[in-house]
Write a protein that holds these residues in place. Structure first.
Motif, PDB file in Angstrom:
ATOM      1  N   TRP A 111      -5.630  -1.365  18.543  1.00 43.19           N
ATOM      2  CA  TRP A 111      -6.660  -2.341  18.867  1.00 43.19           C
ATOM      3  C   TRP A 111      -6.081  -3.735  18.710  1.00 43.19           C
ATOM      4  O   TRP A 111      -5.630  -4.112  17.629  1.00 43.19           O
ATOM      5  CB  TRP A 111      -7.887  -2.144  17.948  1.00 43.19           C
ATOM      6  CG  TRP A 111      -8.648  -0.896  18.298  1.00 43.19           C
ATOM      7  CD1 TRP A 111      -8.326   0.019  19.241  1.00 43.19           C
ATOM      8  CD2 TRP A 111      -9.850  -0.443  17.674  1.00 43.19           C
ATOM      9  NE1 TRP A 111      -9.242   1.027  19.275  1.00 43.19           N
ATOM     10  CE2 TRP A 111     -10.200   0.771  18.325  1.00 43.19           C
ATOM     11  CE3 TRP A 111     -10.669  -0.920  16.672  1.00 43.19           C
ATOM     12  CZ2 TRP A 111     -11.327   1.499  17.961  1.00 43.19           C
ATOM     13  CZ3 TRP A 111     -11.778  -0.214  16.331  1.00 43.19           C
ATOM     14  CH2 TRP A 111     -12.120   1.004  16.971  1.00 43.19           C
ATOM     15  N   GLN A 152      -6.218 -11.656   7.988  1.00 42.49           N
ATOM     16  CA  GLN A 152      -7.556 -11.062   7.968  1.00 42.49           C
ATOM     17  C   GLN A 152      -7.582  -9.674   8.582  1.00 42.49           C
ATOM     18  O   GLN A 152      -8.568  -8.969   8.447  1.00 42.49           O
ATOM     19  CB  GLN A 152      -8.542 -11.988   8.696  1.00 42.49           C
ATOM     20  CG  GLN A 152      -8.894 -13.196   7.839  1.00 42.49           C
ATOM     21  CD  GLN A 152      -9.831 -14.152   8.526  1.00 42.49           C
ATOM     22  OE1 GLN A 152      -9.888 -14.194   9.740  1.00 42.49           O
ATOM     23  NE2 GLN A 152     -10.545 -14.934   7.735  1.00 42.49           N
ATOM     24  N   ARG A 194      -3.080   6.338  14.454  1.00 42.79           N
ATOM     25  CA  ARG A 194      -2.895   4.889  14.546  1.00 42.79           C
ATOM     26  C   ARG A 194      -2.161   4.508  15.815  1.00 42.79           C
ATOM     27  O   ARG A 194      -2.516   3.534  16.498  1.00 42.79           O
ATOM     28  CB  ARG A 194      -2.092   4.393  13.338  1.00 42.79           C
ATOM     29  CG  ARG A 194      -2.852   4.354  12.040  1.00 42.79           C
ATOM     30  CD  ARG A 194      -1.900   4.125  10.877  1.00 42.79           C
ATOM     31  NE  ARG A 194      -2.576   4.297   9.599  1.00 42.79           N
ATOM     32  CZ  ARG A 194      -1.956   4.684   8.489  1.00 42.79           C
ATOM     33  NH1 ARG A 194      -0.660   4.948   8.497  1.00 42.79           N
ATOM     34  NH2 ARG A 194      -2.632   4.811   7.375  1.00 42.79           N
ATOM     35  N   GLU A 233      -0.112  11.460   6.225  1.00 39.67           N
ATOM     36  CA  GLU A 233       0.374  10.194   6.745  1.00 39.67           C
ATOM     37  C   GLU A 233       0.858  10.355   8.181  1.00 39.67           C
ATOM     38  O   GLU A 233       0.621   9.496   9.030  1.00 39.67           O
ATOM     39  CB  GLU A 233       1.510   9.688   5.843  1.00 39.67           C
ATOM     40  CG  GLU A 233       1.947   8.272   6.108  1.00 39.67           C
ATOM     41  CD  GLU A 233       0.826   7.254   5.837  1.00 39.67           C
ATOM     42  OE1 GLU A 233      -0.106   7.571   5.076  1.00 39.67           O
ATOM     43  OE2 GLU A 233       0.888   6.152   6.403  1.00 39.67           O
ATOM     44  N   GLN A 247       0.838  -1.195   0.000  1.00 38.95           N
ATOM     45  CA  GLN A 247       0.000   0.000   0.000  1.00 38.95           C
ATOM     46  C   GLN A 247       0.868   1.238   0.000  1.00 38.95           C
ATOM     47  O   GLN A 247       1.797   1.369   0.799  1.00 38.95           O
ATOM     48  CB  GLN A 247      -0.889   0.011   1.252  1.00 38.95           C
ATOM     49  CG  GLN A 247      -1.805  -1.177   1.357  1.00 38.95           C
ATOM     50  CD  GLN A 247      -2.844  -1.204   0.244  1.00 38.95           C
ATOM     51  OE1 GLN A 247      -3.318  -0.163  -0.198  1.00 38.95           O
ATOM     52  NE2 GLN A 247      -3.170  -2.413  -0.230  1.00 38.95           N
ATOM     53  N   LYS A 248       0.557   2.141  -0.928  1.00 36.29           N
ATOM     54  CA  LYS A 248       1.302   3.411  -0.948  1.00 36.29           C
ATOM     55  C   LYS A 248       0.745   4.301   0.153  1.00 36.29           C
ATOM     56  O   LYS A 248      -0.452   4.318   0.412  1.00 36.29           O
ATOM     57  CB  LYS A 248       1.121   4.076  -2.306  1.00 36.29           C
ATOM     58  CG  LYS A 248       1.978   3.426  -3.370  1.00 36.29           C
ATOM     59  CD  LYS A 248       1.863   4.219  -4.656  1.00 36.29           C
ATOM     60  CE  LYS A 248       1.587   3.288  -5.818  1.00 36.29           C
ATOM     61  NZ  LYS A 248       0.280   3.189  -6.322  1.00 36.29           N
ATOM     62  N   SER A 249       1.643   5.036   0.758  1.00 36.91           N
ATOM     63  CA  SER A 249       1.150   5.930   1.795  1.00 36.91           C
ATOM     64  C   SER A 249       0.670   7.231   1.172  1.00 36.91           C
ATOM     65  O   SER A 249       1.058   7.601   0.068  1.00 36.91           O
ATOM     66  CB  SER A 249       2.233   6.213   2.837  1.00 36.91           C
ATOM     67  OG  SER A 249       3.497   6.188   2.231  1.00 36.91           O
ATOM     68  N   ARG A 307     -10.775  -8.124  11.948  1.00 35.26           N
ATOM     69  CA  ARG A 307     -11.120  -7.145  10.930  1.00 35.26           C
ATOM     70  C   ARG A 307     -10.932  -5.726  11.454  1.00 35.26           C
ATOM     71  O   ARG A 307     -10.628  -4.823  10.714  1.00 35.26           O
ATOM     72  CB  ARG A 307     -12.578  -7.308  10.515  1.00 35.26           C
ATOM     73  CG  ARG A 307     -12.907  -8.620   9.864  1.00 35.26           C
ATOM     74  CD  ARG A 307     -12.322  -8.711   8.503  1.00 35.26           C
ATOM     75  NE  ARG A 307     -12.810  -9.897   7.812  1.00 35.26           N
ATOM     76  CZ  ARG A 307     -12.141 -10.498   6.842  1.00 35.26           C
ATOM     77  NH1 ARG A 307     -10.973 -10.041   6.448  1.00 35.26           N
ATOM     78  NH2 ARG A 307     -12.637 -11.550   6.250  1.00 35.26           N
ATOM     79  N   GLN A 308     -11.176  -5.562  12.731  1.00 29.36           N
ATOM     80  CA  GLN A 308     -11.161  -4.214  13.292  1.00 29.36           C
ATOM     81  C   GLN A 308      -9.901  -3.959  14.116  1.00 29.36           C
ATOM     82  O   GLN A 308      -9.764  -2.892  14.689  1.00 29.36           O
ATOM     83  CB  GLN A 308     -12.406  -4.015  14.162  1.00 29.36           C
ATOM     84  CG  GLN A 308     -13.680  -4.184  13.380  1.00 29.36           C
ATOM     85  CD  GLN A 308     -14.909  -4.192  14.233  1.00 29.36           C
ATOM     86  OE1 GLN A 308     -14.815  -4.167  15.455  1.00 29.36           O
ATOM     87  NE2 GLN A 308     -16.072  -4.224  13.583  1.00 29.36           N
ATOM     88  N   ASN A 316      -5.672  -3.750  14.765  1.00 26.32           N
ATOM     89  CA  ASN A 316      -4.460  -3.486  13.998  1.00 26.32           C
ATOM     90  C   ASN A 316      -3.218  -3.949  14.728  1.00 26.32           C
ATOM     91  O   ASN A 316      -2.117  -3.682  14.283  1.00 26.32           O
ATOM     92  CB  ASN A 316      -4.367  -2.011  13.622  1.00 26.32           C
ATOM     93  CG  ASN A 316      -4.513  -1.123  14.842  1.00 26.32           C
ATOM     94  OD1 ASN A 316      -4.757  -1.616  15.948  1.00 26.32           O
ATOM     95  ND2 ASN A 316      -4.344   0.165  14.644  1.00 26.32           N
ATOM     96  N   GLN A 348      -6.678  -5.785   8.687  1.00 29.89           N
ATOM     97  CA  GLN A 348      -6.479  -4.834   7.593  1.00 29.89           C
ATOM     98  C   GLN A 348      -5.290  -3.925   7.905  1.00 29.89           C
ATOM     99  O   GLN A 348      -5.124  -3.466   9.030  1.00 29.89           O
ATOM    100  CB  GLN A 348      -7.745  -4.011   7.394  1.00 29.89           C
ATOM    101  CG  GLN A 348      -8.977  -4.837   7.092  1.00 29.89           C
ATOM    102  CD  GLN A 348      -8.792  -5.711   5.867  1.00 29.89           C
ATOM    103  OE1 GLN A 348      -8.200  -5.287   4.873  1.00 29.89           O
ATOM    104  NE2 GLN A 348      -9.282  -6.941   5.930  1.00 29.89           N
ATOM    105  N   GLY A 349      -4.511  -3.683   6.880  1.00 30.25           N
ATOM    106  CA  GLY A 349      -3.294  -2.896   7.068  1.00 30.25           C
ATOM    107  C   GLY A 349      -3.592  -1.425   7.199  1.00 30.25           C
ATOM    108  O   GLY A 349      -4.633  -0.971   6.733  1.00 30.25           O
ATOM    109  N   PRO A 350      -2.735  -0.644   7.796  1.00 32.61           N
ATOM    110  CA  PRO A 350      -1.477  -1.106   8.411  1.00 32.61           C
ATOM    111  C   PRO A 350      -1.740  -1.896   9.690  1.00 32.61           C
ATOM    112  O   PRO A 350      -2.590  -1.518  10.478  1.00 32.61           O
ATOM    113  CB  PRO A 350      -0.748   0.192   8.724  1.00 32.61           C
ATOM    114  CG  PRO A 350      -1.810   1.225   8.798  1.00 32.61           C
ATOM    115  CD  PRO A 350      -2.905   0.791   7.889  1.00 32.61           C
ATOM    116  N   PHE A 391      -2.136  10.554  10.284  1.00 32.33           N
ATOM    117  CA  PHE A 391      -2.721   9.206  10.390  1.00 32.33           C
ATOM    118  C   PHE A 391      -1.899   8.356  11.344  1.00 32.33           C
ATOM    119  O   PHE A 391      -2.448   7.639  12.187  1.00 32.33           O
ATOM    120  CB  PHE A 391      -2.767   8.539   9.016  1.00 32.33           C
ATOM    121  CG  PHE A 391      -3.977   8.939   8.204  1.00 32.33           C
ATOM    122  CD1 PHE A 391      -5.010   9.660   8.771  1.00 32.33           C
ATOM    123  CD2 PHE A 391      -4.085   8.578   6.870  1.00 32.33           C
ATOM    124  CE1 PHE A 391      -6.118  10.018   8.032  1.00 32.33           C
ATOM    125  CE2 PHE A 391      -5.196   8.927   6.120  1.00 32.33           C
ATOM    126  CZ  PHE A 391      -6.201   9.649   6.709  1.00 32.33           C
TER     127      PHE A 391
END
Lengths: 301, 119, 1045, 213
Positions: free
Chosen positions: D56, D116, D51, D44, D36-38, D91-92, D94, D118-120, D47
């Protein structure tokens, strides 16, 4: 009253304020819960981190177009509820589109989001999502009974279904509030509120760990962000609704925040005190005291 | 005389009906029927009888002109003749049935003749 | 004019010569017999036509110029001509049917037949009471002789019992005759009729005995065991003769001689006749043998006409019309059924499914059964109608009630028989053999029923030619049944379109009628269009469908009660055949028919009261009935509520609709149920709400509606089959409508009308689509589906929109209905009923979510990975209705405006106030376009936001779910669909306990038990039967002496 | 890829036509993960700040170390105040904490759960076992080096580490995230084949798609 384009920006502003209040309360409530458990608890602005974080998630998956649309339905329902709600009594700017609908619209708009979300969760193919939805629906069918009765009682008392007019009828001091003039209906309504705020003892729908978290199990990232937006708006819409029909509404934002916060505390306090019901238990509970109270409420009108 | 005939006829009718209702043997039931029939005929004639009158047969003793005043009513007599014939026919048919029934079941007991009623 | 004595002479002459000419070939003898019978029929026919053309008196003919009883006195008149015609036609047909047996048994048998027919003719023609006795004896001996055509044990015992009983009865008759003669001095019937009232007291022994004999000839309950054994024991062809010809002749005797008994005789005849009708139909309930059923039914029917004759003074000028229509139907239909029983070769009613292997015979069977039950267009329909109207008008309520009860009993067993024959498996049964001889008579009689019906209707009036003309078209479609389905479909659409064209000017300007005509005819067109998806021939579908829609059309078009009822009954027949088409529909179709029958009987009684009150059968008779108004309106409402499947009468619906296929389900649910609504609207508009009784009725009705809504919706939540779910949901939706109507307010009616229309639209979509899916997937069980959104996106969209509408979620049109309900509840303070209705609306979410989730969402099963989208033939009508939903959603005033204007005339108070697009009441407001705009634009904005923020979502597949770090093993185990609301059931399942079903089950059991007791008197023992006869005579004598004279 | 658990099978549809269902292809998405490109640097950074303050944790205790996470939710340690939360679904979440030793059997589940998320997304190795096998260094059945199989952002040493160490580990992870160096998800996508080869080497009954979306 007819549609005025200037309503749009003002309504959006009102919506944003409601959202902010919602975010604040969403930080505040866990803090209370934590304090009850003798913890320090989350930072009060933690919801904002989570909110931004959810939108910063880079990857996402989709199970299909209904899955994709589920959160959209959900948030539309929540926003719609605010947009048709008079927020501040006597204020043209914050009366939103209340002239286009009344309590009935509000009541049924609640299901708009619920249904869309349920369908979106359903398309994820996750059995727990479906189980969660099944529980939620079963519970809501009875939790609505006292709410409807209370609404009917209030509407009959004030001879109108329009929320604005009910608020207007309650102006002039605490003695005119429905809470005072019709305590039984208010009590019924407040019991009904417990059932729809996703707090213990009526939060078996989400039941973390048992069915991971029920309907939104598969939702993540942006989807979750949108759902979170709704989690700030939707309960607030309900709270404001209760404030409007039972507690005299608000004539300015400070009163709204104060009253809203107080009403919000009611299910929270009940939630931290009582353990969780199973679905059939909560159904039976609603069919006992709240139902009888509700019947008493309409009988007394 | 008339009364005796009428009473006798009535008695015959009752005996006949009694026979039809109580006897188990088909032949006896048919006999009962015959008695009933005969009793009827007796009553028929008895009711048609007029005192001091003679049979409605026109012959040398009874001139045609005097017939109207001297004979009994001829109608019952005519009726009874027909009725006897008919009774005979009915009895014959009954007997025919009895014969066929006996041939098929080798019994004349009427309480045995109730097939087809158990459904 | 041909001398009527020739009837007797030809019969006797031919019979004797047949006896003499034994050498003649049997076929030739048979031909001679037929010719003789035909000649006799011709003579009667010729007399009848003469009487009908010239109003004249018939001749009295004597043999040999003497005087009775020495000679035979024959009298010909209207009635005589008609009755001898009936008997001789039956003679021809019966002889024709008996061809095989007659030729097998030789000339003797034919002579016996001729003698029998001669005897029956004589019974009718004779003017002398003793001759009558003689002819009776001849007829009964001949009958016994005919029974002997087969010499199996059953026939023998039956014949023997018959001979004994008739011997006893004719003995009584003879005794009576001689007493009569003794007192009056004459045997001539005309003279007797003049002499008796003057010379002897009514109820004296003479007239009593004669009266008893003629009543006993009619096989009254309970002294009729011998008759039933005769019907079931005799060969089918002979039973047909007995049921039609002999019974008709005996009935004529009754007509002729009953006046001898004076007024008391009429009373006795009425009591005995109606008792016989009710009792023998009741006793027949637990009967499983076809011929016995027919026997009971024949006796019952004859009891009915006897009773009617007993009551004829109350019925006025219509009495004989009623008698002839009922007698005529019985004559044709019963003969036909007995003949068919000879073809089927089995007395077990369950074995009659074999008849399906010869479709034509089966159609005849259906015609006979429905004719017997008094369905249109058969004569008995008009007869029963006039009968009930007449009885009710004369305030003979109990009599009318008893007759309706008896009819209900008759319907229970006849329809059970028919339904089982229609549906039971017939794989292993042999095809019934029918020759030209056995086939023609029933065919002729079945065809005759139709003109007879039309002919009767011309005397009753009420039904115009448009009640019959479309039937011809339907028959044409029936004859073209061998064509492929799509051709018939095109024809049917053309037919419906033509009928709609005809109907339009009749409903124009009347919003009420436009609404229903639109639903019925629009529904017909859409449903038939959907029918293009079918392959093959689809046998029997089109005639019945068209029949149903014709009924609905007539219902809307009706200008009087009779027409209304006519349409209603046609619709019932048609819909019954549609509903019973499903694979496992046997019990459901049957119960549908029974409820419909019960409903229409109740309705008929109600109409009778309306007629009695207003003196007319115009629709205006429904207004302000003043003769027993509470009863009248309740009965009518009950009648209509059987179709709306309201609580108590709803148990037929789930099964009947749940087993139907897509387009039929659509017709049955979205369209057919509205017929009941139509009726309720009519009744309630007539009743008003000012009277105290009306308020009580409305209160009950309102609760019924509300509880129906609740029970229907809760029931729907617990169904596993999508179709059953929709069926229960229909119950609930109709509950709303009934509730709305029962409020008798402007808003309530507005909501009810709104629901009527929108329910048609959104339920129509659901039925078509769900039915189409069930067709594609091969099951209606939802948990066997799942994930179909991937395969059927168009279906999903249509279902989504219709469930949003159904749930009443804004901004679609369903919300309008909910909003009006709330306003009405608050403004009328109907909180308790209102609460139940509102709650049931919320409960609807349960089943709606389940419906869409379990079918479309969740996990796609392996089996269904390649299923195709629903047929476009179903999608196109569904999307057409979808457009309707969307238009109404955006502009609800297009619908509510005209409806409101119409309702304002009846309910001026509390109307909706329209200001542009804003509707308001004293309580609330809503503005649909703004709601839609706000919600729509919010939706669009949020959606765009999501699209922007989430551009690169990876499209994953069904097992890409978080499964606690594990992987699902099979889609079946990962799809949550079965017993979806288990927890709900645990909490409120008590509301879904089938109490009503249990209630009706117990009613049925009770009736059968009662029937069992009743049947116990028929021991099969000849002596018991004789005892019954004697007992009957004694009992009637005691009653007469004690009570009536 | 062996399909023992999901053999292809013939299915007859409702219309009577027979076709083959290959579960691995039909049930699972076959796409590979992408790097994934930031976003633009300022965004970023914003973000990353969010993050880092909203970690979580997926509620999956893989080994004995999971017991050390519980105290974090108690009044004594109360990790919530640092923006730490536990979620029931990956799913939720990180953050994935591999809590202690990781048996081969659990590895399979851990891989699924990780993929499963999701990134990051971030992985914390808790305890020595995740670094070198620890006391299970010669076990036939445990993973010795976690970062052969999953991209680890930080390790917390000890056997067992105390909850305080865990809190410290979170703070370290936050710093890494804020610095924009927590690129485990991208690393995993970049070296996808290498990771898969390593994983399949020790997981004998590999019966899942290469990437469990």
């Amino acid at each position: 009253m007819n549609f005025d384009p200037m309503k749009i920006p003002w309504s959006l502003l009102g919506l944003f304020i409601v959202f902010c209040i919602g975010m604040f309360i969403r930080g505040f409530v866990p803090k209370i819960t934590a304090r009850v458990g003798k913890r320090i608890g989350i930072r009060i602005y933690q919801p904002w981190f989570d909110y931004v974080k959810n939108f910063s998630i880079q990857t996402s998956i989709t199970h299909g177009y209904m899955f994709y649309l589920g959160p959209v339905f959900r948030l539309t329902g929540g926003i719609g509820m605010v947009l048709f709600m008079p927020l501040i009594h006597g204020s043209w700017y914050f009366s939103n589109f209340a002239f286009a609908g009344d309590m009935v619209l509000f009541l049924y708009l609640m299901f708009f989001g619920t249904l869309g979300m349920a369908l979106g969760a359903g398309e994820s193919g996750h059995p727990y999502s479906a189980i969660g939805v099944a529980r939620g629906l079963a519970q809501v069918t009875v939790a609505e009974i006292p709410l409807v009765l209370a609404m009917l009682a209030v509407a009959a008392q004030h001879h109108t279904l329009s929320i604005s007019q009910i608020v207007a009828a309650q102006q002039g001091g605490i003695a005119h509030w429905t809470m005072v003039t019709n305590p039984v209906a208010t009590a019924t309504g407040m019991l009904a509120l417990l059932g729809s705020m996703m707090n213990s003892p009526f939060n078996v729908v989400l039941a973390p760990q048992e069915i991971p978290i029920g309907p939104p199990t598969e939702y993540h990232g942006t989807f979750l962000g949108i759902l979170t937006t709704n989690r700030s708006i939707f309960p607030m819409a309900k709270i404001i609704f209760f404030m409007n029909i039972f507690f005299g509404g608000a004539t300015n934002w400070a009163i709204l925040i104060l009253k809203g916060w107080l009403i919000y505390m009611w299910p929270v306090i009940v939630g931290v005190v009582f353990p969780r019901f199973r679905v059939d238990q909560s159904i039976r509970w609603f069919l006992k005291v709240p139902l009888l109270l509700g019947i008493l409420a309409v009988a007394l009108v | 005389m008339t009364h005796i005939a009428l009473a006798g006829g009535a008695l015959l009718i009752l005996i006949g009906v009694w026979g039809m209702l109580t006897k188990k043997n088909i032949i006896r039931i048919i006999i009962g029927f015959s008695l009933f029939d005969t009793g009827l005929h007796v009553v028929l004639v008895g009711l048609g009888h007029l005192k001091n009158r003679t049979a409605p047969i026109i012959d040398s003793d009874l001139p045609r002109e005097a017939a109207a005043s001297r004979v009994v009513d001829p109608v019952p007599q005519a009726i009874v003749l027909t009725a006897i014939v008919i009774g005979l026919a009915v009895t014959a048919v009954l007997l025919a049935f009895a014969l066929k029934l006996y041939q098929s079941r080798k019994t004349l007991d009427i309480s045995e003749l109730r097939e087809g009623n158990n459904d | 004019m041909i001398n009527p004595i020739l009837i007797i002479a030809i019969a006797l002459g031919t019979a004797f010569s047949l006896g003499l000419l034994k050498k003649l070939g049997r076929e030739l003898s048979f031909a001679i017999t037929l010719i003789a019978l035909a000649a006799m029929a011709f003579i009667s026919a010729q007399w009848l036509s003469a009487f009908l053309t010239y109003n004249m008196l018939g001749p009295v003919v004597t043999t040999a110029g003497g005087r009775a009883p020495f000679v035979i006195v024959l009298q010909m008149g209207h009635m005589e001509a008609l009755f001898t015609l009936l008997i001789n036609v039956m003679g021809v047909m019966g002889a024709f049917y008996l061809h095989d047996r007659l030729t097998e048994n030789g000339n003797g048998a034919m002579a016996v037949l001729l003698a029998g027919i001669m005897g029956l003719n004589g019974i009718i023609l004779t003017g002398d009471i003793f001759n009558l006795f003689v002819f009776l004896e001849i007829a009964s001996i001949a009958t016994a002789g005919l029974v002997l055509l087969v010499t199996d044990f059953k026939s023998l015992t039956a014949g023997f019992k018959y001979m004994l009983a008739s011997g006893l009865i004719s003995g009584l008759f003879l005794l009576g005759i001689i007493f009569l003669y003794n007192t009056t001095g004459t045997l001539n019937i005309r003279e007797l009729l003049i002499a008796v009232p003057g010379t002897i007291k009514a109820g004296s022994v003479a007239s009593f005995l004669v009266m008893m004999a003629i009543l006993l000839e009619m096989k009254p309950f309970p002294a009729n065991g011998w008759g039933i054994d005769l019907y079931s024991g005799a060969p089918a062809g002979v039973s047909a003769l007995i049921a039609s010809a002999s019974a008709t002749a005996a009935y004529f005797v009754l007509i002729k001689l009953l006046p001898l008994g004076g007024t008391v005789a009429y009373k006795i005849a009425a009591a005995v006749g109606i008792t016989t009708f009710v009792a023998s139909n009741l006793v027949a309930l637990s009967q499983r043998s076809a011929t016995k059923l027919l026997g009971y039914s024949s006796i019952g029917q004859m009891g009915l006409v006897v009773g009617i004759y007993g009551l004829n003074y109350h019925l006025g000028s219509k009495a004989f019309l009623i008698i002839f229509s009922l007698l005529g139907t019985h004559y044709l239909a019963k003969a036909g059924l007995f003949w068919l029983s000879g073809i089927v070769q089995s007395t077990e009613i369950d074995k009659w499914s074999a008849l399906r292997k010869s479709p034509v015979l089966f159609v005849l069977f259906g015609i006979f059964v429905f004719a017997l039950m008094g369905f249109p267009p058969f004569p008995s329909f008009f007869g029963k109608w006039e009968l009930i109207m007449g009885l009710v008008a004369s305030k003979l309520y109990w009599w009318a009630g008893a007759i309706l009860l008896g009819t209900m009993f008759e319907g229970i067993y006849l329809f059970r028989w028919f339904s089982r024959a229609l549906k039971l498996d017939n794989q292993e049964l042999a095809k019934p053999r029918s020759t030209i001889y056995t086939f023609v008579p029933p065919l002729v009689f079945a065809i005759l029923l139709f003109p007879a019906g039309y002919y009767t209707s011309t005397y009753t009036g009420g039904i115009g030619i448009m009640g019959f003309a479309p039937l011809l078209f339907i028959m044409l479609i029936g004859f073209l049944d061998f064509l492929p389905a799509y051709i018939k479909n095109i024809l049917s659409i053309a037919g419906v379109a033509a009928y709609s064209w005809y109907l339009w000017p009749h409903v124009q300007g009347n919003t009420f009628k436009i609404v229903f005509a639109g639903i019925f005819m629009g529904g017909a067109l859409l449903a038939l269009f959907a029918g293009f998806y079918r392959r093959g021939k689809h046998l029997g579908f089109y005639p019945t469908t068209l029949l149903m829609f014709l009924g609905l059309g007539i219902l809307v078009d009706a200008s009087n009660l009779m027409e209304l009822f006519y349409g209603w009954e046609l619709m019932t027949i048609g819909s019954y055949f549609l509903l019973i088409r499903g694979e496992r529909s046997l019990p459901h179709g049957y119960s549908y028919l029974l409820f419909s029958l019960g409903g229409s009987l109740a309705m008929m009684f109600g109409f009778g009261l309306a007629h009695a009150s207003a003196g007319t059968i115009e629709l205006s008779a429904l207004n302000h009935i003043h003769v027993l108004p509470a009863l009248a309106y309740s009965l009518m409402l009950v009648g209509f509520m059987t179709k709306t499947a309201s609580l108590g009468f709803h148990i037929w619906l789930p099964g009947a609709h749940g087993e139907a296929v897509a387009d039929i389900h659509f017709m049955a649910s979205a369209v057919l149920l509205k017929a009941g609504v139509f009726g309720i609207i009519l009744v309630l508009s007539g009743m008003g709400n000012s009277e105290p009784y009306a308020r009580n009725i409305l209160l009950v009705l309102g609760w019924i509606g509300a509880l129906t809504a609740l029970i229907g919706n809760i029931g729907a939540a617990f169904q596993e089959s999508a179709k059953y779910l929709l069926a229960w949901s229909s119950i609930g939706q109709l509950g709303y409508i009934v509730f709305g109507l029962a409020t008798m307010t402007h808003l309530g009616w507005l909501a009810a009308y709104g629901y009527t229309i929108t329910h048609f639209l959104y339920k129509g979509i659901l039925f078509l689509i769900i039915g189409g899916i069930a067709f594609r997937v091969g099951t209606a069980d939802m948990y066997k589906m799942g994930g179909l959104i991937k395969r059927m996106p168009f279906s999903f969209l249509a279902v989504l929109i219709s469930i949003i509408t159904l749930a009443g979620i804004p901004p679609l049109v369903g919300f309008t209905g909910k909003w009006i309900f709330y306003n009405m509840i608050v403004s009328e303070h109907m909180f308790y009923q209102g609460l139940v209705v509102i709650i049931s609306g919320i409960v609807a979410f349960l089943y709606l979510f389940r419906l869409i989730h379990v079918i479309f969402l969740g996990q796609l099963k392996d089996k269904n990975r390649r299923v195709k989208e629903v047929y476009p033939w179903l999608l196109i009508p569904a999307y057409a209705m979808l457009i309707g939903v969307m238009v109404l959603s955006m502009f609800p005033n297009t619908l509510l405006g005209p409806l409101g204007r119409m309702l304002s005339t009846a309910f001026p108070k509390g109307a909706l106030h329209w200001d542009g697009y804003t509707a308001s009441t004293a309580y609330g407001t809503f503005n649909m376009p703004i709601i839609m705009a706000v919600i729509g634009s919010t939706f669009a904005v949020v959606f765009l936001w999501l699209l922007l923020a989430n551009r690169r979502a990876v499209k994953v597949k069904q097992f890409n779910i978080f499964y606690s770090g594990e992987a699902p093993s099979r889609p079946e185990l990962t799809h949550f669909g079965y017993n979806f609301f288990a927890h709900y059931k645990k909490a409120v399942g008590f509301m879904a306990v089938p109490l009503v079903t249990r209630f009706w089950d117990q009613v049925s059991e009770g009736l059968h038990a009662l029937a069992g007791y009743g049947r116990a008197i028929y021991t099969g023992n000849a002596q018991s039967y004789l005892f019954h006869i004697v007992g009957f005579v004694v009992a009637i004598y005691l009653i007469t002496m004690g009570g009536l004279s | 890829m062996t399909d023992k658990k999901y053999p292809s099978h013939e299915v007859t549809g409702p219309d009577g036509k027979t076709f083959t269902v290959t579960p691995m292809e039909d049930y699972y998405c076959q796409e590979r993960p992408q790097v994934q490109k930031s976003a633009n640097a300022v965004v970023e950074k914003f973000f990353n700040w969010a993050r880092a303050n909203s970690l979580w944790i997926v509620g999956f205790g893989t080994g004995c170390g999971a017991i050390e996470m519980r105290p974090l939710r108690t009044p004594r340690f109360d990790a919530y105040r640092y923006g730490i939360n536990w979620r029931a679904t990956p799913r939720q979440s990180n953050l994935f904490i591999i809590s202690g030793y990781l048996s081969v059997k659990t590895l399979k589940r851990a891989i699924r759960v990780y993929e499963q998320m999701q990134g990051p997304k971030y992985v914390l190795g808790l305890g020595s076992c995740t670094i070198n096998g620890g006391m299970y260094w010669d076990s036939y059945n445990t993973v010795k080096r976690l970062d052969y199989y999953l991209p680890v952002d930080a390790y917390i040493t000890g056997c067992m580490p105390r909850p305080e160490s865990l809190l410290d580990g979170f703070e370290e992870l936050k710093k890494i995230i804020m610095a924009g160096e927590a690129n485990g998800a991208n690393l995993y996508a970049e070296k996808f084949d290498w990771y898969k080869a390593n994983q399949k080497k020790i997981i004998k009954n590999w019966d899942m798609p290469d990437y469990s979306w």
